[in-house]
Design a protein around this motif. Structure first.
Motif, mmCIF file in Angstrom:
data_model
loop_
_atom_site.group_PDB
_atom_site.id
_atom_site.type_symbol
_atom_site.label_atom_id
_atom_site.label_comp_id
_atom_site.label_asym_id
_atom_site.label_seq_id
_atom_site.Cartn_x
_atom_site.Cartn_y
_atom_site.Cartn_z
ATOM 1 N N GLN A 23 0.829 -1.206 0.000
ATOM 2 C CA GLN A 23 0.000 0.000 0.000
ATOM 3 C C GLN A 23 0.866 1.260 0.000
ATOM 4 O O GLN A 23 0.546 2.241 -0.682
ATOM 5 N N GLU A 24 1.970 1.221 0.748
ATOM 6 C CA GLU A 24 2.897 2.358 0.769
ATOM 7 C C GLU A 24 3.517 2.580 -0.606
ATOM 8 O O GLU A 24 3.650 3.726 -1.067
ATOM 9 N N LEU A 32 2.194 1.780 -3.510
ATOM 10 C CA LEU A 32 1.168 2.347 -4.387
ATOM 11 C C LEU A 32 0.929 3.816 -4.084
ATOM 12 O O LEU A 32 0.858 4.641 -5.002
ATOM 13 N N GLN A 33 0.804 4.173 -2.795
ATOM 14 C CA GLN A 33 0.516 5.555 -2.442
ATOM 15 C C GLN A 33 1.646 6.490 -2.855
ATOM 16 O O GLN A 33 1.401 7.585 -3.380
ATOM 17 N N THR A 34 2.881 6.070 -2.623
ATOM 18 C CA THR A 34 4.011 6.924 -3.021
ATOM 19 C C THR A 34 4.097 7.032 -4.543
ATOM 20 O O THR A 34 4.511 8.070 -5.066
ATOM 21 N N GLU A 35 3.695 5.967 -5.249
ATOM 22 C CA GLU A 35 3.687 6.021 -6.722
ATOM 23 C C GLU A 35 2.618 6.998 -7.216
ATOM 24 O O GLU A 35 2.868 7.785 -8.147
ATOM 25 N N LYS A 36 1.453 6.977 -6.587
ATOM 26 C CA LYS A 36 0.393 7.922 -6.949
ATOM 27 C C LYS A 36 0.848 9.363 -6.709
ATOM 28 O O LYS A 36 0.617 10.247 -7.544
ATOM 29 N N ASP A 37 1.478 9.595 -5.561
ATOM 30 C CA ASP A 37 1.976 10.941 -5.233
ATOM 31 C C ASP A 37 3.023 11.390 -6.251
ATOM 32 O O ASP A 37 3.032 12.552 -6.681
ATOM 33 N N THR A 92 1.499 2.868 -12.220
ATOM 34 C CA THR A 92 0.462 3.109 -11.208
ATOM 35 C C THR A 92 -0.767 2.249 -11.488
ATOM 36 O O THR A 92 -1.357 1.656 -10.570
ATOM 37 N N GLU A 144 -2.119 -0.469 -8.905
ATOM 38 C CA GLU A 144 -3.484 -0.342 -8.386
ATOM 39 C C GLU A 144 -4.265 -1.637 -8.558
ATOM 40 O O GLU A 144 -4.980 -2.069 -7.649
ATOM 41 N N ASN A 204 -5.266 -3.158 -4.990
ATOM 42 C CA ASN A 204 -6.698 -3.036 -4.717
ATOM 43 C C ASN A 204 -7.413 -4.383 -4.781
ATOM 44 O O ASN A 204 -8.593 -4.480 -4.418
#
Length: 225
Positions: A15-16, A18-23, A73, A77, A81
């Motif tokens: 999850q980390e 993915l979130q850092t990739e989105k950012d 991303t 995801e 997800n």
């Protein structure tokens, strides 16, 4: 460490990632939409802010990086997800490994880009553009140098995240081998960026240790809490 807690840590690390990739993709998109595209449009007019050559030198391969990381991303995801204990992550890095090699080109160009950026900053038209771009809500008050260093920071961050994922992946997991291959590919990219014959090596070396220390500090804070 129990298998259950290891699985939970692995899920959290995914999850980390993915979130850092989105950012990261969001910030790359800011460079492209708030800076590159308006500057290119202005370059075709009678009184350009920068020439096309200057735009290419300052922003290098940002459009290619946007395309690459948008695809990464989407892949991440889909996996995160739809998470399960048997889910894989490593093969995504293997899939995009050849494209990730272009980071060396970005690093090679980075100091030349900053030098030109500093020179152009003395032009009133460009200085005004930079101020307006920084004030754009999409920029979230990040200036251009703060955005341009993000691709330099991303490869060391990948290395740290993959190392953590491996630590929380049991040896007989089907993702274990892929994660090791992915980590080796990222290390090879980092090594090519960390060329000892160039000042860029010092930049990457310092960034890696800064990111590692920051990660360790965050873990210490969580433990104390």
């Amino acid at each position: 460490v129990s298998t259950q807690s290891t699985g939970q840590q692995r899920a959290l690390k995914s999850q980390e990632l993915l979130q850092t990739e989105k950012d990261y993709v969001r910030n790359l998109a800011v460079i492209e939409t708030v800076y590159v595209e308006p500057l290119k449009a202005a370059a075709e007019k009678e009184n350009p802010i920068l020439t096309m050559e200057e735009i290419k030198l300052i922003f290098s391969i940002i459009p290619e990086l946007v395309e690459l990381h948008f695809a990464m991303t989407k892949d991440l995801e889909l996996r995160v997800n739809n998470w399960s204990d048997s889910q894989r992550i490593g093969d995504i890095f293997i899939k995009h490994g050849k494209a990730l090699v272009m980071y060396s080109e970005y690093v090679d160009n980075y100091e030349r880009a900053l030098k030109l950026l500093s020179e152009c900053d003395n032009r009133d038209l460009f200085a005004q553009f930079l101020q307006e771009a920084k004030s754009d809500p999409r920029s979230r008050l990040l200036d251009l140098p703060s955005l341009l260093i993000m691709p330099i920071q991303r490869v060391p961050r990948y290395q740290m995240l993959l190392q953590d994922l491996i630590k929380f992946t049991v040896v007989d997991h089907e993702d274990y081998k892929s994660l090791f291959i992915a980590l080796e590919e990222i290390k090879n990219i980092a090594d090519s960026m960390n060329d000892s014959d160039s000042h860029r090596g010092g930049i990457i070396h310092r960034l890696f240790h800064h990111i590692k220390k920051k990660s360790e500090d965050e873990k210490t804070i969580r433990i104390k809490m």
